[in-house]
Motif scaffolding. Structure first.
Motif, PDB file in Angstrom:
ATOM      1  N   MET A 203       0.468  11.142  64.238  1.00 51.41           N
ATOM      2  CA  MET A 203      -1.382  10.953  64.228  1.00 51.41           C
ATOM      3  C   MET A 203      -1.488   9.733  63.358  1.00 51.41           C
ATOM      4  O   MET A 203      -1.236   9.858  61.902  1.00 51.41           O
ATOM      5  CB  MET A 203      -2.395  11.923  63.824  1.00 51.41           C
ATOM      6  N   GLY A 204      -1.870   8.915  63.504  1.00 49.06           N
ATOM      7  CA  GLY A 204      -2.272   7.598  62.365  1.00 49.06           C
ATOM      8  C   GLY A 204      -3.350   7.727  61.862  1.00 49.06           C
ATOM      9  O   GLY A 204      -4.329   8.881  62.581  1.00 49.06           O
ATOM     10  N   SER A 205      -3.633   6.847  60.571  1.00 44.07           N
ATOM     11  CA  SER A 205      -4.595   7.782  59.835  1.00 44.07           C
ATOM     12  C   SER A 205      -6.294   7.279  60.613  1.00 44.07           C
ATOM     13  O   SER A 205      -7.072   7.954  60.618  1.00 44.07           O
ATOM     14  CB  SER A 205      -4.902   6.407  58.342  1.00 44.07           C
ATOM     15  N   SER A 206      -5.992   6.160  61.640  1.00 38.91           N
ATOM     16  CA  SER A 206      -7.106   5.920  62.297  1.00 38.91           C
ATOM     17  C   SER A 206      -7.695   6.791  63.739  1.00 38.91           C
ATOM     18  O   SER A 206      -8.531   7.181  63.712  1.00 38.91           O
ATOM     19  CB  SER A 206      -7.069   4.791  63.587  1.00 38.91           C
ATOM     20  N   GLN A 207      -6.355   7.654  63.413  1.00 41.23           N
ATOM     21  CA  GLN A 207      -6.531   8.649  64.744  1.00 41.23           C
ATOM     22  C   GLN A 207      -7.053  10.102  64.042  1.00 41.23           C
ATOM     23  O   GLN A 207      -7.813  10.898  64.686  1.00 41.23           O
ATOM     24  CB  GLN A 207      -5.291   9.156  65.101  1.00 41.23           C
ATOM     25  N   VAL A 208      -7.002  10.113  62.533  1.00 43.13           N
ATOM     26  CA  VAL A 208      -6.919  11.511  61.711  1.00 43.13           C
ATOM     27  C   VAL A 208      -8.962  10.956  61.479  1.00 43.13           C
ATOM     28  O   VAL A 208      -9.637  11.774  61.705  1.00 43.13           O
ATOM     29  CB  VAL A 208      -6.842  11.237  60.194  1.00 43.13           C
ATOM     30  N   TRP A 209      -9.148   9.694  61.137  1.00 42.71           N
ATOM     31  CA  TRP A 209     -10.212   9.417  60.774  1.00 42.71           C
ATOM     32  C   TRP A 209     -11.282  10.052  62.042  1.00 42.71           C
ATOM     33  O   TRP A 209     -12.520  10.581  62.475  1.00 42.71           O
ATOM     34  CB  TRP A 209     -10.569   8.353  60.779  1.00 42.71           C
ATOM     35  N   LEU A 210     -10.852   9.359  63.434  1.00 41.85           N
ATOM     36  CA  LEU A 210     -11.271   9.859  64.651  1.00 41.85           C
ATOM     37  C   LEU A 210     -11.659  11.133  64.606  1.00 41.85           C
ATOM     38  O   LEU A 210     -12.757  11.646  65.287  1.00 41.85           O
ATOM     39  CB  LEU A 210     -10.847   9.562  66.081  1.00 41.85           C
ATOM     40  N   ASN A 211     -10.526  12.103  64.547  1.00 40.80           N
ATOM     41  CA  ASN A 211     -10.585  13.220  64.781  1.00 40.80           C
ATOM     42  C   ASN A 211     -11.016  14.109  63.769  1.00 40.80           C
ATOM     43  O   ASN A 211     -12.324  14.841  64.075  1.00 40.80           O
ATOM     44  CB  ASN A 211      -8.675  13.571  64.524  1.00 40.80           C
ATOM     45  N   LEU A 212     -11.297  13.574  62.361  1.00 36.32           N
ATOM     46  CA  LEU A 212     -12.612  14.304  61.400  1.00 36.32           C
ATOM     47  C   LEU A 212     -13.905  13.972  62.044  1.00 36.32           C
ATOM     48  O   LEU A 212     -14.650  14.770  61.758  1.00 36.32           O
ATOM     49  CB  LEU A 212     -11.808  13.697  59.811  1.00 36.32           C
ATOM     50  N   THR A 213     -14.349  12.658  62.166  1.00 37.48           N
ATOM     51  CA  THR A 213     -15.571  12.126  63.071  1.00 37.48           C
ATOM     52  C   THR A 213     -15.997  12.929  64.208  1.00 37.48           C
ATOM     53  O   THR A 213     -17.269  13.925  63.821  1.00 37.48           O
ATOM     54  CB  THR A 213     -15.528  10.984  63.584  1.00 37.48           C
TER      55      THR A 213
ATOM     56  N   ASN B 164     -15.406  16.486  64.573  1.00 35.78           N
ATOM     57  CA  ASN B 164     -15.450  16.985  64.533  1.00 35.78           C
ATOM     58  C   ASN B 164     -16.574  17.490  63.562  1.00 35.78           C
ATOM     59  O   ASN B 164     -17.346  18.939  63.755  1.00 35.78           O
ATOM     60  CB  ASN B 164     -13.879  18.086  62.819  1.00 35.78           C
ATOM     61  N   THR B 165     -16.649  16.509  62.679  1.00 32.00           N
ATOM     62  CA  THR B 165     -18.189  16.649  62.019  1.00 32.00           C
ATOM     63  C   THR B 165     -19.067  17.071  62.637  1.00 32.00           C
ATOM     64  O   THR B 165     -19.597  17.825  62.741  1.00 32.00           O
ATOM     65  CB  THR B 165     -18.189  14.979  61.176  1.00 32.00           C
ATOM     66  N   LEU B 166     -18.968  15.700  64.014  1.00 32.00           N
ATOM     67  CA  LEU B 166     -20.562  16.386  64.932  1.00 32.00           C
ATOM     68  C   LEU B 166     -20.761  17.155  66.044  1.00 32.00           C
ATOM     69  O   LEU B 166     -21.441  18.048  65.946  1.00 32.00           O
ATOM     70  CB  LEU B 166     -20.001  14.588  65.348  1.00 32.00           C
ATOM     71  N   ALA B 167     -19.669  17.957  65.830  1.00 29.10           N
ATOM     72  CA  ALA B 167     -19.445  19.280  66.610  1.00 29.10           C
ATOM     73  C   ALA B 167     -19.839  20.250  65.597  1.00 29.10           C
ATOM     74  O   ALA B 167     -20.965  21.102  66.162  1.00 29.10           O
ATOM     75  CB  ALA B 167     -17.454  19.435  67.486  1.00 29.10           C
ATOM     76  N   LEU B 168     -19.325  20.253  64.393  1.00 27.13           N
ATOM     77  CA  LEU B 168     -20.058  21.649  63.882  1.00 27.13           C
ATOM     78  C   LEU B 168     -20.821  21.029  63.465  1.00 27.13           C
ATOM     79  O   LEU B 168     -21.665  22.162  63.134  1.00 27.13           O
ATOM     80  CB  LEU B 168     -18.717  21.203  62.049  1.00 27.13           C
TER      81      LEU B 168
ATOM     82  N   ALA C 232     -21.873  18.998  57.269  1.00 27.62           N
ATOM     83  CA  ALA C 232     -19.947  18.675  58.193  1.00 27.62           C
ATOM     84  C   ALA C 232     -19.900  17.783  57.590  1.00 27.62           C
ATOM     85  O   ALA C 232     -18.491  18.223  58.456  1.00 27.62           O
ATOM     86  CB  ALA C 232     -21.060  18.973  59.687  1.00 27.62           C
ATOM     87  N   LEU C 233     -20.061  16.746  57.426  1.00 30.16           N
ATOM     88  CA  LEU C 233     -18.880  15.556  56.779  1.00 30.16           C
ATOM     89  C   LEU C 233     -18.529  16.290  55.431  1.00 30.16           C
ATOM     90  O   LEU C 233     -17.470  15.981  55.336  1.00 30.16           O
ATOM     91  CB  LEU C 233     -20.261  14.498  56.333  1.00 30.16           C
ATOM     92  N   THR C 234     -19.011  17.205  54.670  1.00 24.27           N
ATOM     93  CA  THR C 234     -18.707  17.647  53.179  1.00 24.27           C
ATOM     94  C   THR C 234     -18.023  18.920  53.875  1.00 24.27           C
ATOM     95  O   THR C 234     -16.643  18.466  52.959  1.00 24.27           O
ATOM     96  CB  THR C 234     -20.338  18.088  52.779  1.00 24.27           C
ATOM     97  N   GLN C 235     -18.102  19.681  54.882  1.00 26.13           N
ATOM     98  CA  GLN C 235     -16.611  20.687  54.857  1.00 26.13           C
ATOM     99  C   GLN C 235     -16.151  19.884  55.228  1.00 26.13           C
ATOM    100  O   GLN C 235     -14.463  20.350  55.389  1.00 26.13           O
ATOM    101  CB  GLN C 235     -17.761  21.820  55.440  1.00 26.13           C
ATOM    102  N   THR C 236     -15.975  19.111  56.664  1.00 29.48           N
ATOM    103  CA  THR C 236     -15.097  19.005  57.787  1.00 29.48           C
ATOM    104  C   THR C 236     -13.428  17.629  56.541  1.00 29.48           C
ATOM    105  O   THR C 236     -12.280  17.830  56.315  1.00 29.48           O
ATOM    106  CB  THR C 236     -15.592  17.876  58.234  1.00 29.48           C
ATOM    107  N   PHE C 237     -14.398  16.542  56.029  1.00 35.92           N
ATOM    108  CA  PHE C 237     -14.320  15.449  55.156  1.00 35.92           C
ATOM    109  C   PHE C 237     -12.849  16.337  53.768  1.00 35.92           C
ATOM    110  O   PHE C 237     -12.376  15.980  53.239  1.00 35.92           O
ATOM    111  CB  PHE C 237     -14.609  14.403  54.969  1.00 35.92           C
TER     112      PHE C 237
END
Lengths: 289, 401
Positions: free
Chosen positions: A1-11, A13-17, A251-256
């Motif tokens: 998983m590349g870093s752009s995919q990590v960012w997309l994934n985390l973003t 996750n943030t929105l869902a949470l 959500a942003l704080t917890q996820t990232f």
């Protein structure tokens, strides 16, 4: 998983949470805004929604039924509670509300444990939600995408009601000055009861929506309510938009935070709250008391 | 009327303080000559599902043995207290049971921090504790006290079993995720040392705070690291939530998942998504031993279900205790302790010996894989290999190999 995919994934996750957190806190903040009470039982209603949704979905073998049953059950229970108990307390100070709602949360949690047992419960997702969406070669749970979409729809509809309808106007008027609104011939009690029911309904819906992610378990209410209180403090007590923004920030704080600094996962949310309150003691969208 | 944030917080603090005041209720009144056993366990809280297993095993045991006339004519009675999984509350409830309830036999405490909290007091209390869940290696090593016996397997034993099992595998890169407390840390430390000795590479580690329910960030980290094997040391509701999310992110398609605690309670909510998962089955309902067949039969008749991990583990502890009381012909702490040391019984896991030097029960450990089986409507752990006690029990008063 590349870093752009990590960012997309985390973003994502943030929105869902954030969607889940917003369902819970918006009810809490609406109730606070219009009634000036902090509803300690909100977490228990979240759990009640989860368990009634699971029960309904299992009974009829359909996940979507739960989406209807959860808010209805929480709203019905909340209304009965408001009508029989809370109404008697409006003339008293805030402490009695805390005691009664806190007591209710204990009773409700224990009642659910007695009825459903202490084991975690789950609900079967329909195939459209249990699959994955592919981003490149990385699978992402479809259910989380569904949560994001639903969160946006719910928030947009609520914002519309709040800003563009007569009911929204009345709610805002009562939040600003209940006595004056009453003097103008508005049935303040009715609006209060309605808002309380709607607030509970969102808590119940949030609880049920959380089940496919975290499973339904005894104590889910207590865990959720702490985040919800923090968000209400960050957003500003009683502020609808504050809650939405607060949910996103937490959500942003917890996820990232969990990704980059897992050792600080527990304190991150509280650090955020402390920083916000130091800069703006009334919260992001609140007025200073 | 208005509420300021300050008054709200003051009130909230007062309420929270009230909620933790000790319960004033007396433990159940004793029946004359009954053998009373204290069970301070998680009736509510994060461990409630495991606490239910403990209580079910104890209730069934009391019913079964009392129907046969008890232990040497004395009926057995369990006194349950709720610790909520909190070491401070566990300390308070255990103190109540012992000092006010006059009980000297304790079992059923769940988490290692709870066990470690009460252990230093047992000598002053002149009370015995049989550990049936707590897995931290230190209970029978650095924190050993003479009045504690661990009848269940320990975290290091299970970590060693998994390490032995993967020793032959060609897989090299390992990632560990564990709950951030005594047991999880102890297991991961043991496991990482063992696989490093095997010339394999630990590529990452996450310790998740107890009560974490959204694991998506940890899963992103695991995916980015892209290990070949994911080692999981989690129990209770957290484990269910993690395994569920791991399935939603299709982790098992990319790496092998191995869990140190493969319990029915955690995989049941996952239904078919759990099929294929590997892990340690500390107790397994399908294990072929006479004692186990009888236990499973009794259990099914009572609860209409197959027994899960800690129902079996608790049952094994109670068999040890009952046999020790018979041999000691008393419930006196020193006499029962003497009887337990070196005692061997035929248990639900076959022959098990309580070794005298550090009070760790020597027993085999099973590696299992989740699959479907006849007569059970949900997937269950099925034993694929048993590791004998000699291979997996650490040296005396040690928690490493």
């Amino acid at each position: 998983m590349g870093s752009s995919q990590v960012w997309l994934n985390l973003t994502l996750n943030t929105l869902a949470l954030a969607s889940l957190l917003a369902m819970l806190t918006i009810g809490l903040t609406l109730i606070f805004g219009i009634m000036r009470i902090m509803n300690f039982a909100h977490g228990a209603l979240y759990m009640l929604g989860a368990y009634s949704g699971i029960a309904a979905a299992q009974l009829l073998g359909n996940f979507w039924i739960g989406l209807l049953a959860a808010p209805l059950a929480a709203a019905a229970f909340g209304s009965i509670f408001e009508y029989t108990l809370l109404r008697r307390l409006y003339r008293r100070d805030g402490g009695s509300f805390l005691l009664v709602t806190f007591g209710l949360s204990l009773v409700l949690t224990e009642a659910i444990r007695l009825i459903f047992g202490p084991n975690t419960r789950d609900v079967d997702l329909p195939s459209v939600l249990s699959g994955v969406v592919w981003f490149g070669d990385e699978p992402y749970p479809a259910y989380r995408i569904f949560l994001i979409a639903l969160g946006i729809v719910v928030l947009a509809s609520l914002a519309f009601v709040f800003l563009r309808t007569r009911l929204g106007l009345l709610i805002r008027a009562i939040a600003q000055n209940a006595e004056m609104t009453h003097a103008l011939g508005i049935d303040v009690q009715l609006i209060r009861s309605l808002t309380f029911a709607v607030g509970c309904a969102f808590a119940g819906l949030g609880g049920y929506l959380a089940v496919p992610l975290i499973t339904g378990y005894i104590g889910m209410g207590g865990a959720a309510i702490i985040d919800a209180f923090v968000i209400v403090m960050i957003g500003g007590m009683g502020s609808f938009f504050g809650s939405a923004a607060g949910s996103l920030l937490v959500a942003l704080t917890q996820t990232f935070g969990n990704y980059y600094l897992p050792d600080f996962a527990l304190v991150a949310t509280y650090l955020l709250m402390i920083c916000v309150l130091l800069c703006r003691p009334g919260g992001l969208f609140g007025e200073q008391e | 009327m208005s509420v300021t944030r300050r008054s709200l917080l003051t009130n909230a603090a007062m309420i929270s303080a009230g909620a933790v005041l000790p319960s004033l209720a007396n433990p159940a009144k004793a029946q004359a000559n009954a053998i009373r056993i204290g069970v301070p366990t998680g009736i509510t809280g994060n461990w409630a599902a495991l606490g239910q297993q403990i209580q079910r095993a104890c209730r069934l045991y009391a019913k079964t043995i009392n129907a046969k006339g008890g232990i040497d004519g004395h009926s057995v009675e369990f006194v349950y207290e709720d610790t909520q999984g909190d070491p401070a509350a566990c300390m308070r409830k255990t103190t109540d049971l012992i000092e006010r309830g006059g009980i000297n036999l304790i079992t059923g405490i769940i988490s290692s921090p709870e066990s470690l909290a009460v252990m230093p007091r047992l000598n002053d209390w002149n009370a015995l504790y049989l550990a049936t869940i707590s897995g931290a290696g230190s209970l029978t090593a650095a924190n050993f006290v003479p009045n504690v016996f661990r009848t269940c397997t320990s975290g290091p034993m299970r970590a060693k079993t998994i390490a032995d099992w993967i020793a032959d595998s060609s897989k090299k890169r390992f990632f560990s995720i564990a709950q951030d407390y005594a047991w999880g840390k102890s297991s991961v430390a043991t496991f990482e040392k063992l696989i490093t000795d095997l010339k394999k590479e630990p590529v990452g580690q996450v310790l998740s705070p107890l009560g974490t329910k959204d694991y998506s960030s940890y899963i992103a980290r695991i995916r980015e690291t892209n290990p070949e094997v994911l080692y999981i040391a989690m129990a209770g509701d957290d484990a269910t939530a993690f395994l569920k999310q791991a399935a939603q992110y299709r982790l098992a398609d990319r790496m092998q998942l191995v869990t140190e605690v493969l319990d029915i309670v955690n995989i049941k909510p996952l239904a078919d998504a759990s099929v294929g998962l590997y892990g340690v089955s500390q107790y397994n309902f399908a294990y072929d031993a006479p004692g186990n067949a009888e236990f499973v039969r009794l259990f099914k008749a009572e609860y209409n279900e197959i027994p899960d991990t800690f129902e079996g583990e608790q049952w094994q502890a109670l068999e040890f205790l009952a046999e020790a009381i018979r041999r000691a012909k008393s419930t006196d702490t020193a006499a029962v302790r003497g009887a337990l040391e070196g005692m061997e019984i035929d248990s639900v896991k076959g022959r098990v010996k309580m070794r005298a030097c550090d009070h760790q029960a020597e027993q085999q450990v099973f590696v299992a894989q989740v699959g479907k089986t006849e007569g059970v409507p949900y997937p269950v752990p099925k034993i694929i290999k048993a590791y004998p006690a000699e291979a997996v029990v650490p040296g005396c008063r040690k928690d490493s190999y």
